[in-house]
Scaffold this motif. Structure first.
Motif, PDB file in Angstrom:
ATOM      1  N   HIS A 337       6.191   1.467 -11.946  1.00  0.00           N
ATOM      2  CA  HIS A 337       4.859   2.059 -12.113  1.00  0.00           C
ATOM      3  C   HIS A 337       3.773   1.130 -11.574  1.00  0.00           C
ATOM      4  O   HIS A 337       2.824   1.561 -10.924  1.00  0.00           O
ATOM      5  N   LEU A 338       3.938  -0.159 -11.836  1.00  0.00           N
ATOM      6  CA  LEU A 338       2.951  -1.119 -11.355  1.00  0.00           C
ATOM      7  C   LEU A 338       2.962  -1.177  -9.831  1.00  0.00           C
ATOM      8  O   LEU A 338       1.900  -1.204  -9.188  1.00  0.00           O
ATOM      9  N   MET A 339       4.133  -1.179  -9.244  1.00  0.00           N
ATOM     10  CA  MET A 339       4.219  -1.203  -7.777  1.00  0.00           C
ATOM     11  C   MET A 339       3.600   0.038  -7.180  1.00  0.00           C
ATOM     12  O   MET A 339       2.962  -0.007  -6.126  1.00  0.00           O
ATOM     13  N   GLU A 340       3.774   1.166  -7.853  1.00  0.00           N
ATOM     14  CA  GLU A 340       3.198   2.402  -7.348  1.00  0.00           C
ATOM     15  C   GLU A 340       1.673   2.376  -7.389  1.00  0.00           C
ATOM     16  O   GLU A 340       1.006   3.082  -6.638  1.00  0.00           O
ATOM     17  N   GLU A 341       1.141   1.568  -8.292  1.00  0.00           N
ATOM     18  CA  GLU A 341      -0.312   1.425  -8.337  1.00  0.00           C
ATOM     19  C   GLU A 341      -0.803   0.453  -7.260  1.00  0.00           C
ATOM     20  O   GLU A 341      -1.995   0.227  -7.120  1.00  0.00           O
ATOM     21  N   GLY A 342       0.122  -0.164  -6.544  1.00  0.00           N
ATOM     22  CA  GLY A 342      -0.251  -1.069  -5.474  1.00  0.00           C
ATOM     23  C   GLY A 342      -0.823  -2.383  -5.957  1.00  0.00           C
ATOM     24  O   GLY A 342      -1.519  -3.079  -5.222  1.00  0.00           O
ATOM     25  N   LEU A 343      -0.491  -2.742  -7.239  1.00  0.00           N
ATOM     26  CA  LEU A 343      -0.982  -4.005  -7.783  1.00  0.00           C
ATOM     27  C   LEU A 343      -2.489  -4.146  -7.629  1.00  0.00           C
ATOM     28  O   LEU A 343      -3.013  -5.236  -7.425  1.00  0.00           O
ATOM     29  N   GLN A 344      -3.195  -3.013  -7.742  1.00  0.00           N
ATOM     30  CA  GLN A 344      -4.641  -3.013  -7.552  1.00  0.00           C
ATOM     31  C   GLN A 344      -5.345  -3.351  -8.861  1.00  0.00           C
ATOM     32  O   GLN A 344      -5.968  -2.511  -9.501  1.00  0.00           O
TER      33      GLN A 344
END
Length: 345
Positions: A337-344
């Motif tokens: 989930h965090l990777m999908e948020e692009g670590l933004q």
């Protein structure tokens, strides 16, 4: 957004996974032995606020509720089964459906099995009982479809082939419950403080510390010397990079906490199979049977105690605990989930 998320998921995982492959709908709830009340949710609404429904209406000291029961449906489509199982398994999929219960504030996790294997396409009734003693603030509910057997066939690169692999999931619901001013019976207490200003807490850059000075009531301290981390942990949002980062941090903390609690509880089992404190019983009830793949919790707790006290079996039981916690916490999910948020963040 759904398509975008699904594309990320299929590229990250080495097998077919359906993030929205299980239809999950909650439609009503019951407080204790009261009447079943309909949930009037808007389309796409995932937060269910029951705080006012379960709060005390008078000034008595009686508990305002003991158990909330949520009712609904789980739907498994033929399309999902075809997407995540090879041809030879689709008639009788070796999988079970369950709903996970997760509460960050009490570090509580459990699951309610809705359908044992084989789980074929169709609609399943859902009834989830949540005791007040296990949750506080907001807890989460999410369904999963999970393999129950490994597949030894060739040419299965497109499909999960190992037992306990999750292959599909559904809507994540957030359920807000009452927070009383009286005594709360969370699994353990937690508090954020600056370690640098408290002599009884460890020095250095520790993120957390599980305090057993009071063995009957362990306490989790979070180090607020790291203000950015503390700020993220205090966030209450359910979407966005900050919420995803919070979940990853909590997974990391809860892994270390559960190991300590499990080893302590297992070592405290007496010859009769009993433990002294409520939290020890809760930990053993949660994990012991899965560690030894048995339905007999007494047998499991005896075996855990014996394995922890024997230097020959200790490394193996620690490895077993590690495996169970990875299954229980499932840190992979929050990392994705965090990777999908692009670590933004």
């Amino acid at each position: 957004m759904t398509r975008h998320s699904q594309r990320h998921r299929t590229t990250v995982l080495p097998f077919s996974y359906r993030d929205k492959g299980v239809d999950f709908e909650l439609d009503s709830y019951t407080v204790d032995d009261g009447n079943q009340t309909a949930l009037e949710l808007n389309p796409a609404q995932t937060e269910i606020d029951l705080a006012s429904a379960v709060s005390s209406s008078d000034s008595s000291d009686d508990p305002d509720w003991n158990t909330i029961t949520l009712h609904g449906k789980l739907g498994l489509s033929e399309e999902t089964v075809q997407a995540v199982f090879p041809q030879d398994e689709r008639a009788q999929p070796p999988a079970k459906l369950y709903v996970t219960i997760r509460c960050h504030e009490t570090i509580y996790r459990d699951r309610v099995v809705i359908s044992e294997a084989p789980t074929t396409p169709g609609e399943y009734d859902v009834t989830i009982e949540v005791p007040k003693s296990t949750v506080r603030g907001t807890f989460e509910l999410r369904p999963y479809l999970v393999r129950t057997e490994s597949h030894s066939g060739e040419g299965l690169s497109d499909y999960a082939d190992q037992k306990n692999f999750r292959v599909a999931s559904g809507t994540l619901y957030y359920v807000v419950v009452d927070r009383t001013d009286g005594e709360e019976r969370a699994a353990i207490d937690g508090e954020r403080v600056r370690f640098s200003q408290n002599a009884h807490l460890p020095d250095g850059n520790k993120l957390y510390y599980l305090d057993f000075r009071n063995e009957s009531r362990p306490k989790l301290w979070i180090n607020s010397d790291h203000p950015r981390i503390a700020e993220v942990l205090q966030s209450r949002g359910s979407v966005g990079a900050e919420a995803r980062m919070r979940d990853v941090i909590l997974d990391q903390v809860s892994y270390g906490v559960w190991i300590q609690l499990l080893v302590r509880a297992g070592s405290a089992v007496d010859v009769e199979g009993d433990v002294e404190y409520e939290w020890q019983e809760m930990v053993l009830q949660t994990f012991a049977r899965n560690l030894y793949d048995t339905s007999d919790v007494s047998e499991a707790t005896h075996r855990l105690r014996d394995n922890l006290s024997d230097s020959q079996t200790l490394p193996h039981v620690i490895q077993r605990i590690d495996s169970e916690l990875q299954e229980y916490i499932n840190p992979r999910e929050q990392l994705i989930h965090l990777m999908e948020e692009g670590l933004q963040i």
